[in-house]
Scaffold this motif. Sequence first.
Motif, mmCIF file in Angstrom:
data_model
loop_
_atom_site.group_PDB
_atom_site.id
_atom_site.type_symbol
_atom_site.label_atom_id
_atom_site.label_comp_id
_atom_site.label_asym_id
_atom_site.label_seq_id
_atom_site.Cartn_x
_atom_site.Cartn_y
_atom_site.Cartn_z
ATOM 1 N N GLY A 29 0.807 -1.223 0.000
ATOM 2 C CA GLY A 29 0.000 0.000 0.000
ATOM 3 C C GLY A 29 0.834 1.265 0.000
ATOM 4 O O GLY A 29 0.642 2.156 -0.847
ATOM 5 N N LEU A 30 1.785 1.354 0.926
ATOM 6 C CA LEU A 30 2.612 2.561 0.994
ATOM 7 C C LEU A 30 3.550 2.643 -0.207
ATOM 8 O O LEU A 30 3.848 3.734 -0.699
ATOM 9 N N GLY A 31 4.000 1.481 -0.678
ATOM 10 C CA GLY A 31 4.863 1.491 -1.853
ATOM 11 C C GLY A 31 4.167 2.067 -3.071
ATOM 12 O O GLY A 31 4.768 2.831 -3.841
ATOM 13 N N MET A 32 2.896 1.718 -3.266
ATOM 14 C CA MET A 32 2.137 2.276 -4.393
ATOM 15 C C MET A 32 2.054 3.792 -4.297
ATOM 16 O O MET A 32 2.236 4.513 -5.285
ATOM 17 N N LEU A 33 1.783 4.291 -3.097
ATOM 18 C CA LEU A 33 1.649 5.740 -2.907
ATOM 19 C C LEU A 33 2.994 6.450 -3.037
ATOM 20 O O LEU A 33 3.097 7.503 -3.683
ATOM 21 N N LEU A 34 4.015 5.871 -2.423
ATOM 22 C CA LEU A 34 5.335 6.494 -2.501
ATOM 23 C C LEU A 34 5.848 6.527 -3.939
ATOM 24 O O LEU A 34 6.488 7.493 -4.356
#
Length: 371
Positions: free
Chosen positions: A223-228
Motif C-alpha cells: 500500500g505505501l509502496g504504491m503511494l510512494l
Amino acid sequence: MHAQSPIVRRKSRQIHVGRVAVGGDAPISVQSMTNTDTLDVAATVAQIRQLETAGADIVRVSVPDMEAAEAFGRIKREVEVPLVADIHFDYKIALRVAELGVDCLRINPGNIGREDRVRAVVSAARDNGIPIRIGVNAGSLEKDLQKKYGEPTPAALVESAMRHIDHLERLDFPDFKVSVKASDVFMAVAAYRDLATRIEQPLHLGITEAGGLRSGTVKSSIGLGMLLMDGIGDTIRVSLAADPIEEIKVGFDMLKSLRLRSKGINFIACPSCSRQNFDVIGTMNALEERLEDIMTPLDVSVIGCVVNGPGEAKETDIGLTGGSPANLVYIDGKPASKLRNDHLVDDLERLIRDKVREKEQTEQDVIARDA
C-alpha cells in the motif's frame, strides 16, 4: 547503489514537528507510537529512547485523559525526539499538552465539539507553533457518513477529512497534516490519491491495523509502496501488531528500497542455494543483528557464490562473494582480501565497521573544509 530515486514527489506545504521538517523538500520521516501505559513515565521514556536509537524521527504517545497529559509533560522533558500527543474528543487535554511542550497535536477538529472549543485548540496551536494532524480512520467514520455510504469507502474517508480540514481553514490555520487510513490497501490508496489532489498540506501515510510482523509488513509495503511510487507521502507509520521498533525498521527499509532515504546498511543478499560456499542465511541474520546500531549509509552485498557475487560486489561499498577455499571480499568494487568461513561474521563485521568509520571521517573532513 547510490543513484538518485526516479520518484518525483508531490509538492506539499512544509510544517515542523519540533525539529523535524515534514513536507516540502524534507526527507520522508518515519514514526511509530508507544504501546506502554503513558502513566508509566519510566517505561514510556525507555521505549521512546529505544525508538529514537532505532531511527525514529517522530514518536506518538496516547494521551487519553488529564492524568496522562500530566505524565506526558514529564515524558517530554526526558526525551529529545519530537512527540505527538494522540487525543480524542476532549479539547482540554489538547490545551494542557500544548502548555507542556507537545510538538504536534493529533486531534480531529470535528470531534471536539463546539466552535469555541475548536477555536481554543487552534489558538493554542498557533501561539505555540504546534501543527495539527488530522487522522481519519475507516474504522471510526462519523455516523452520518456511515449511513450515507453504507460502508467505509475512499470517498467517505476523503469527505470526513475535508470536514475536519474545513474547520482549520475557516480559522486560517494551514499548519496541519492529514492521514486517511484504512486496513484495506485499495481503499487507503484510493483515498490518499484523491486527497493528494485536493490539498497542499503534507500527508501522513499508513495502512491502519495492517496485521502482525510478517503480514503487516507485506500489506504496508504494498500500500505505501504504491503511494510512494506516485510521489505521495511526507511522513509514514507502518502499523504492526509487533514491537514498535519493528515499525521503524520496516519503514526505513521501505524508503531505502525506493531510494527515498539512506540510513544504515543497505544489504544485498542472495536467497542461497546449493552453490553457496558459506551459510548465507546465518551470516545475514548475524550481520543484521550486530549492525543495527549503524546509521551511516552503506551498501553491503553478501552473495554465496561466484555467479552473481562479483557483479554485485563491484556496485557496493563492501561485497562478499563465496569461493573455495576462501571467500573473496571486495571494497569499493575492487578485490581486497579473502576470508575463511571459520570467523567469517566476525571478520566481515570488522571490515564493515572500519568502512563506516572511514566514511564518517571523510564526511567530517568535508564539513571542516567547508566551515
